[in-house]
Design an enzyme around this catalytic site. Structure first.
Site, PDB file in Angstrom:
ATOM      1  CG  ASP A 107      -8.656  -4.508  -2.534  1.00 29.75           C
ATOM      2  OD1 ASP A 107      -7.564  -3.420  -3.075  1.00 29.75           O
ATOM      3  OD2 ASP A 107      -9.471  -3.937  -2.876  1.00 29.75           O
TER       4      ASP A 107
ATOM      5  CG  HIS B 199      -1.534   0.945   1.342  1.00 29.53           C
ATOM      6  ND1 HIS B 199      -2.762   2.433   1.329  1.00 29.53           N
ATOM      7  CD2 HIS B 199      -3.711   0.856   0.870  1.00 29.53           C
ATOM      8  CE1 HIS B 199      -3.173   2.757   0.604  1.00 29.53           C
ATOM      9  NE2 HIS B 199      -4.179   1.500   0.743  1.00 29.53           N
TER      10      HIS B 199
END
Ligand code: SDX
Length: 427
Positions: A363, A306
């Site tokens: 996700d 991320h």
């Protein structure tokens, strides 16, 4: 600490103000830099650049903190729900029960789509990805309500509540209609006796008899939408703000945000995670070979890493336990869940991932729950967009009401310098 920084270029000093946020984040304000020094800054991918001041969502990537309007995501996940979080994001405060009832009434009053929007969905859903259909359908929806999409302010701000409840209501209907049309099936009409998520599941998988929906499934879906509701200046939200800064209406801004979310590095990652896990499963790999290929740079461990979180994504933590509960409630044995767990435990102990601070993101687990609920993979990012719509709407409202300038970044030109035109006969 001085509230100023000094940039020295050659023998000249340029004082720059320092901005301090309510969570003690610090920024060097370069708004005057170009005028004073003729220099601009350069920051490929904006990893070090703040595009705005915002009151909506706070993330501390090092500590794995996420808060909507100051409320921690783990507390909201436990005590709130998606529609309440919509109002929190729109208005900045937890709503009263009458505000919730009023919003629910508005949302349910918009549960059926205008026929022209239904026609567009039917026409497109044969060969267009559901994210392309959603982006187009949002523009078409705005067109059906011209008084909510005037592209003038304050008109579009005054009608924000109406537009927001219409969009929050319409996206599940657009998603269900797209799914049903791709199978040449009719979409059962919404049943206002159901909750928001029960209605969505009914439109997606139910029939006119409107049978009851398993609360474990509808609650898990509500949690997934709540966890996705906002995430400060991510790629799609920044796109939404960019479009809004030009004066465009909320429908157009969200249509653009849907396109930005579609990419596999952003919201498309939940589809990519399932594709990756299924490929690992069919290759008979328990995940260890794939980890090796990711470390050699030959593949990406989708659902990991991320730009902001250099720690565990707090949403992934919550989804991981929700995943276990949802699969148990659904009585689903998921072979790819074992692979996901194997990938996670190997990556969390592997120097390659540790050194790069690569942890599971939102996700990584969401796709496993959505697949177990029966959603087709190509709908996963549409569900991400459904959850993120209140965030995009809140940022549209923030930039529309703050009356900021149109977003227009600069660049450093690296192309050909000036040269004369060459006639065709001389080329
Ligand atoms: C979302 O911004 C948001 O808030 C987004 C989001 C939201 O709620 O809106 O949180 C939703 O988009 C989550 C992210 C979903 N994407 C994925 O899961 C795709 C896989 N992840 C990566 O592609 C990547 O981690 C990004 C895109 C998420 C972040 O990329 P960065 O910050 O630009 O990092 P990078 O590409 O510069 O990588 C840094 C290093 C590189 O190695 P080196 O060149 O240093 O050797 O880490 C490696 C990368 O190769 N790396 C990975 C990796 N992610 C980064 N290696 C293997 N697998 C990965 N997933």
């Amino acid at each position: 600490m001085s509230k100023q920084a000094t940039l020295t270029i050659g023998d000249k000093d340029f004082p720059l103000n320092i901005l301090v946020g309510t969570e003690n984040e610090h920024a060097i304000d370069i708004s005057t830099l170009r005028k004073e020094s003729q220099y601009i800054t350069f920051d490929d991918g904006y990893g070090n650049t703040g595009s705005c001041e915002s009151d909506i969502t706070f993330i501390d990537g090092d500590k794995g903190i996420l808060r909507y309007r100051g409320f921690d995501i783990s507390e909201l996940a436990e005590k709130s729900n998606f529609l309440e979080s919509c109002l929190l994001l729109f208005n900045g405060e937890l709503p009263s029960s009458s505000e919730i009832d009023n919003f629910k009434t508005k949302v349910f009053s918009h549960s059926s789509l205008p026929s022209s929007v239904e026609e567009i969905i039917k026409t497109m859903s044969g060969n267009t990805h559901p994210m392309g259909v959603l982006s187009a359908a949002l523009q078409a929806l705005g067109g059906c309500f011209p008084h909510l999409s005037t592209n003038t302010r304050p008109a579009d701000i005054e009608s924000f509540e109406e537009a927001a409840s219409l969009i929050v209501a319409a996206i599940p209907s657009i998603a269900a209609k797209t799914f049903r049309s791709s199978k040449s099936e009719n979409t059962p009409s919404a049943n206002n006796a159901f909750s928001y998520c029960e209605n969505f599941l009914h439109m997606m998988f139910g029939n006119e008899s409107a049978e009851s929906i398993d609360p474990a499934v509808s609650n898990a879906l509500d949690l997934i939408f709540l966890l996705h509701a906002d995430h400060e200046q991510n790629c799609s939200t920044s796109t939404c703000r960019m479009i809004a800064s030009g004066g465009a209406n909320a429908f157009a801004s969200l249509s653009g945000a849907v396109s930005a979310l579609w990419g596999p590095l952003h919201g498309g990652a939940n589809m990519a995670v399932i594709k990756m896990l299924n490929e690992i499963h069919s290759a008979g790999d328990d995940g260890s070979q794939f980890i090796q290929s990711a470390k050699e740079g030959k593949s990406r461990l989708m659902g990991f890493g991320h730009r902001v979180y250099r720690n565990y994504d707090p949403r992934a933590k919550i989804l991981k336990s929700a995943c276990d509960q949802a699969l148990e409630a659904l009585g689903v044995e998921s072979p790819i869940l074992d692979i996901a767990r194997n990938l996670e435990s190997s990556a969390l102990q592997d120097e390659y991932f540790i050194a790069r601070k690569l942890y599971p993101n939102v996700d990584f687990y969401s796709g496993i729950i959505l697949q177990a609920m029966g959603f087709p993979t190509d709908m996963f990012t549409v569900l991400f967009a459904l959850g993120r719509a209140p965030g995009w709407l809140s940022h549209w409202k923030e930039i529309a009401t703050n009356g900021k300038r149109i977003h227009r970044p600069r660049q450093i030109y690296q192309g050909s310098t000036h040269r004369p035109y060459v006639a065709l006969s001389d080329r």
